[in-house]
Design a protein around this motif. Structure first.
Motif, PDB file in Angstrom:
ATOM      1  N   LEU A   7      -0.622 -32.539   2.520  1.00 32.40           N
ATOM      2  CA  LEU A   7      -1.592 -32.352   1.204  1.00 32.40           C
ATOM      3  C   LEU A   7      -0.846 -31.181   0.405  1.00 32.40           C
ATOM      4  N   ILE A   8      -1.066 -31.364  -0.704  1.00 31.85           N
ATOM      5  CA  ILE A   8      -0.467 -30.560  -1.695  1.00 31.85           C
ATOM      6  C   ILE A   8      -1.323 -30.344  -2.945  1.00 31.85           C
ATOM      7  N   PHE A   9      -2.234 -31.228  -3.123  1.00 25.55           N
ATOM      8  CA  PHE A   9      -3.340 -30.849  -4.291  1.00 25.55           C
ATOM      9  C   PHE A   9      -4.650 -31.393  -3.845  1.00 25.55           C
ATOM     10  N   ILE A  10      -5.554 -30.600  -3.745  1.00 24.97           N
ATOM     11  CA  ILE A  10      -6.893 -30.775  -3.233  1.00 24.97           C
ATOM     12  C   ILE A  10      -7.996 -30.417  -4.283  1.00 24.97           C
ATOM     13  N   ALA A  11      -9.070 -31.340  -4.501  1.00 22.37           N
ATOM     14  CA  ALA A  11     -10.167 -30.846  -5.338  1.00 22.37           C
ATOM     15  C   ALA A  11     -11.404 -31.197  -4.532  1.00 22.37           C
ATOM     16  N   LYS A  12     -12.317 -30.054  -4.355  1.00 21.59           N
ATOM     17  CA  LYS A  12     -13.434 -30.525  -3.760  1.00 21.59           C
ATOM     18  C   LYS A  12     -14.687 -29.637  -4.568  1.00 21.59           C
ATOM     19  N   GLU A  13     -15.696 -30.188  -4.804  1.00 19.38           N
ATOM     20  CA  GLU A  13     -16.713 -29.611  -5.284  1.00 19.38           C
ATOM     21  C   GLU A  13     -16.318 -28.443  -6.468  1.00 19.38           C
ATOM     22  N   ASN A  14     -16.731 -27.159  -6.301  1.00 16.84           N
ATOM     23  CA  ASN A  14     -16.231 -26.106  -7.252  1.00 16.84           C
ATOM     24  C   ASN A  14     -14.841 -25.279  -6.635  1.00 16.84           C
ATOM     25  N   SER A  15     -14.134 -26.132  -6.287  1.00 10.24           N
ATOM     26  CA  SER A  15     -12.950 -25.448  -5.704  1.00 10.24           C
ATOM     27  C   SER A  15     -11.592 -26.520  -5.816  1.00 10.24           C
ATOM     28  N   PHE A  16     -10.442 -26.144  -6.267  1.00  9.07           N
ATOM     29  CA  PHE A  16      -9.239 -26.852  -5.735  1.00  9.07           C
ATOM     30  C   PHE A  16      -7.791 -26.120  -5.366  1.00  9.07           C
ATOM     31  N   GLY A  17      -7.191 -26.584  -4.413  1.00 13.56           N
ATOM     32  CA  GLY A  17      -6.009 -25.955  -4.095  1.00 13.56           C
ATOM     33  C   GLY A  17      -4.861 -26.740  -4.415  1.00 13.56           C
ATOM     34  N   THR A  18      -3.690 -26.083  -4.301  1.00 14.87           N
ATOM     35  CA  THR A  18      -2.468 -26.722  -4.538  1.00 14.87           C
ATOM     36  C   THR A  18      -1.080 -25.906  -4.085  1.00 14.87           C
ATOM     37  N   TYR A  19      -0.167 -26.457  -3.799  1.00 11.98           N
ATOM     38  CA  TYR A  19       1.281 -25.889  -3.442  1.00 11.98           C
ATOM     39  C   TYR A  19       1.990 -25.818  -4.805  1.00 11.98           C
ATOM     40  N   ILE A  20       1.624 -26.692  -5.784  1.00 14.11           N
ATOM     41  CA  ILE A  20       2.362 -26.696  -7.084  1.00 14.11           C
ATOM     42  C   ILE A  20       2.341 -25.495  -7.806  1.00 14.11           C
ATOM     43  N   HIS A  21       3.340 -24.537  -7.611  1.00  8.24           N
ATOM     44  CA  HIS A  21       3.341 -23.434  -8.567  1.00  8.24           C
ATOM     45  C   HIS A  21       3.778 -24.029 -10.194  1.00  8.24           C
ATOM     46  N   GLY A  22       3.261 -23.389 -11.143  1.00  9.88           N
ATOM     47  CA  GLY A  22       3.354 -23.752 -12.301  1.00  9.88           C
ATOM     48  C   GLY A  22       2.408 -24.747 -13.091  1.00  9.88           C
ATOM     49  N   VAL A  23       1.154 -25.188 -12.091  1.00  8.94           N
ATOM     50  CA  VAL A  23       0.274 -26.053 -12.489  1.00  8.94           C
ATOM     51  C   VAL A  23      -0.464 -25.789 -13.670  1.00  8.94           C
ATOM     52  N   PHE A  24      -0.599 -24.593 -14.104  1.00  2.84           N
ATOM     53  CA  PHE A  24      -1.294 -24.417 -15.414  1.00  2.84           C
ATOM     54  C   PHE A  24      -0.395 -24.312 -16.551  1.00  2.84           C
ATOM     55  N   ASP A  25       0.946 -24.378 -16.229  1.00  5.74           N
ATOM     56  CA  ASP A  25       1.885 -24.858 -17.306  1.00  5.74           C
ATOM     57  C   ASP A  25       1.727 -26.020 -17.986  1.00  5.74           C
ATOM     58  N   ASN A  26       1.005 -27.229 -17.263  1.00  5.24           N
ATOM     59  CA  ASN A  26       0.708 -28.558 -17.722  1.00  5.24           C
ATOM     60  C   ASN A  26      -0.355 -28.501 -18.658  1.00  5.24           C
ATOM     61  N   GLU A  27       0.089 -28.532 -19.896  1.00  2.00           N
ATOM     62  CA  GLU A  27      -1.305 -28.264 -20.913  1.00  2.00           C
ATOM     63  C   GLU A  27      -2.382 -29.150 -20.999  1.00  2.00           C
ATOM     64  N   GLU A  28      -2.110 -30.342 -20.729  1.00  2.00           N
ATOM     65  CA  GLU A  28      -3.194 -31.432 -20.744  1.00  2.00           C
ATOM     66  C   GLU A  28      -4.174 -31.009 -19.612  1.00  2.00           C
ATOM     67  N   PHE A  29      -3.696 -30.999 -18.306  1.00  2.00           N
ATOM     68  CA  PHE A  29      -4.260 -30.764 -17.223  1.00  2.00           C
ATOM     69  C   PHE A  29      -5.149 -29.298 -17.313  1.00  2.00           C
ATOM     70  N   THR A  30      -4.698 -28.340 -17.991  1.00  2.00           N
ATOM     71  CA  THR A  30      -5.082 -26.973 -18.153  1.00  2.00           C
ATOM     72  C   THR A  30      -6.412 -27.048 -18.948  1.00  2.00           C
ATOM     73  N   ARG A  31      -6.113 -27.853 -20.233  1.00  2.00           N
ATOM     74  CA  ARG A  31      -7.222 -27.822 -21.064  1.00  2.00           C
ATOM     75  C   ARG A  31      -8.263 -28.639 -20.649  1.00  2.00           C
ATOM     76  N   LYS A  32      -8.089 -29.772 -19.782  1.00  2.00           N
ATOM     77  CA  LYS A  32      -9.139 -30.560 -19.321  1.00  2.00           C
ATOM     78  C   LYS A  32      -9.783 -29.504 -18.248  1.00  2.00           C
ATOM     79  N   PHE A  33      -9.330 -28.939 -17.445  1.00  2.00           N
ATOM     80  CA  PHE A  33      -9.885 -28.023 -16.327  1.00  2.00           C
ATOM     81  C   PHE A  33     -10.702 -27.165 -17.179  1.00  2.00           C
TER      82      PHE A  33
END
Length: 497
Positions: free
Chosen positions: A423-449
């Motif tokens: 497991l490296i990326f999980i979203a559940k209800e009002n939480s998510f967790g990931t092993y991916i450093h730099g995940v918020f550097d991904n502009e489209e993902f971050t703006r949608k979140f």
């Protein structure tokens, strides 16, 4: 012919890393192929290069400024502190062993060979090498073992520019004192000095500069002041725990308010640099349970000692407070060590990170993490799928890039959004967790979140995109312009030879 220059400082926090980055950008702008180099770095903030090798993030910034891919040979020795007198030693991007200071210095001859071998890669492939020192070269008790200041300059016969910080006062004393404490051979390597972080009227400083140069001249040293660099507000990544942003909570409020939990062994806080640049986001680092309760998002960051940091959160009340806020709807995000904390339990059977064999996590995710002897270091590029959580609505099909650095393996009954066995990326209800450093550097993902958080608050979404990569490029160019305006770049080219 390869040319080089080494930037040393009168102490820590004088601006060596930023001056090095700025010179890398200037030389690259002038058409040279440039590489940064720091033989030995001590930092909990690290990066994984294209070969899966670990390196300090300061050299990542400098490589980006030089318009080059960050590579582990730019920082062949990385020390990641476990305690006040013990560090994990990363050699050429690979974890070697844990050592105390005495054991480390006893290996100095071998470490110098490693440093010289890796600089040879730069010498063979780049026009210019810009080396960075560490601390001060005048730590005379360590000179015989030194491989990051004059010891490194001696290994490759590099000229040195010494940087002093006038902001803290006593800059002439610190510059002169450093030079005076060096032996004659090391002293002669210094070809110029830079006065950094100046505020005020430079005309008032000029008499002091002349007296400083005259005194050195009288002692047979032709060392000139190459310039006075005024303080400038730059959004360029800072060096590890010395970063001021980790010691100041602004309590600023905007449309979206984020609290990052500051732990003793927090690592890779640069995961949140991109978030801090979004105009609708206020990002604060939280140390005290009393500071929690008015945010939209709580982030548990990476940690060099996940279990120890988790036990600290239990002791200071933050653990229970986060569980309470999560149950009331606050979004909780975990990155790397923080991701491990979100699960039910963490096991450390080999005592990789602590003296605890296991501890209970937040229980927000139905996962269990086991610390293993193998360290996972990879660059990653994953397509998100199977997303049902409203927290990440619209993210199905998005490609997320970053890197992994972790000792633990996480397994459990949650839906993994990246279709991997582990497991490296999980979203559940009002939480998510990931092993991916730099995940918020991904502009489209971050703006949608962020827009999903906005909708939940009854705010209109923002469609304007933000490129963190383009933002950093503008900051590097701004730094280069600032140095060109305040340093004698012509004299620096003469020092290069």
């Amino acid at each position: 012919m390869h040319k080089k220059v080494m930037i040393q400082g009168t102490g820590s926090s004088v601006g060596k890393s930023i001056i090095t980055a700025g010179l890398c950008r200037i030389f690259a702008q002038d058409g040279y192929r440039v590489s940064p180099f720091k033989s030995q770095n001590m930092a909990l903030n690290s990066f994984v290069d294209i070969d899966g090798l670990e390196m300090g993030r300061a050299q990542v910034v400098q490589a980006e400024a030089a318009k080059e891919l960050p590579r582990a040979f730019m920082n062949p020795i990385l020390l990641k502190p476990n305690s006040d007198n013990n560090s994990q030693i990363i050699i050429e991007g690979v974890p070697a062993k844990n050592m105390n200071a005495v054991d480390y210095f006893s290996n100095s001859a071998k470490l110098k060979e490693i440093a010289k071998r890796n600089y040879k890669i730069i010498e063979d492939n780049f026009d210019i090498g810009v080396l960075e020192g560490g601390g001060s070269p005048a730590e005379i008790n360590l000179r015989q073992w030194d491989l990051v200041n004059m010891g490194m300059a001696e290994l490759i016969d590099a000229p040195v520019i010494l940087v002093g910080n006038i902001e803290i006062g006593g800059v002439f004393a610190s510059l002169y004192g450093n030079i005076a404490l060096l032996d004659e051979k090391d002293r002669k390597r210094i070809k110029g000095v830079i006065i950094n972080k100046f505020r005020g009227d430079v005309e008032l400083l000029k008499p002091g500069i002349k007296m400083f140069e005259d005194r050195l001249q009288a002692e047979g040293l032709d060392i000139k002041v190459l310039g006075v660099v005024p303080y400038i507000n730059l959004n360029i990544e800072e060096e590890d725990v010395l970063a001021k942003k980790l010691t100041t909570n602004t309590n600023e409020k905007k449309d979206i308010n984020i609290s990052v939990i500051r732990t003793n062994k927090m690592s890779n806080y640069t995961d949140f640099d991109a978030l801090s640049q979004y105009p609708d986001v206020a990002l604060n680092y939280v140390y005290d349970v009393k500071e929690l309760g008015n945010e939209d998002i709580i982030i548990l960051p990476g940690s060099k000692n996940t279990i120890t940091d988790l036990e600290m959160l239990k002791a200071n009340g933050i653990f229970d407070k986060i569980k309470e806020l999560h149950s009331k709807g606050t979004t909780v995000v975990g990155i790397c060590g923080g991701f491990q904390m979100l699960g039910k339990e963490i096991f450390d059977p080999h005592h990789i990170e602590s003296n605890f064999e296991k501890t209970a996590g937040f229980g927000i995710l139905d996962t269990v993490t086991t610390m293993e002897k193998v360290k996972y270091t990879h660059q990653v590029e994953k397509t998100l799928s199977k997303i049902e959580s409203p927290l990440l609505e619209g993210c199905n099909g998005l490609v997320v890039k970053g890197y992994e650095i972790h000792q633990g393996v996480t397994k459990g009954n949650e839906v993994n959004l990246t279709t991997e066995d582990n497991l490296i990326f999980i979203a559940k209800e009002n939480s998510f967790g990931t092993y991916i450093h730099g995940v918020f550097d991904n502009e489209e993902f971050t703006r949608k979140f962020l827009n999903n958080i906005r909708r939940r608050k009854g705010l209109a979404p923002i469609d304007e995109s933000f490129s963190f990569t383009d933002f950093k490029e503008r900051e590097y160019d701004k730094l280069a312009d600032h140095l060109r305006a305040n340093l004698s770049i012509e004299e620096i080219y003469k020092i290069l030879g």
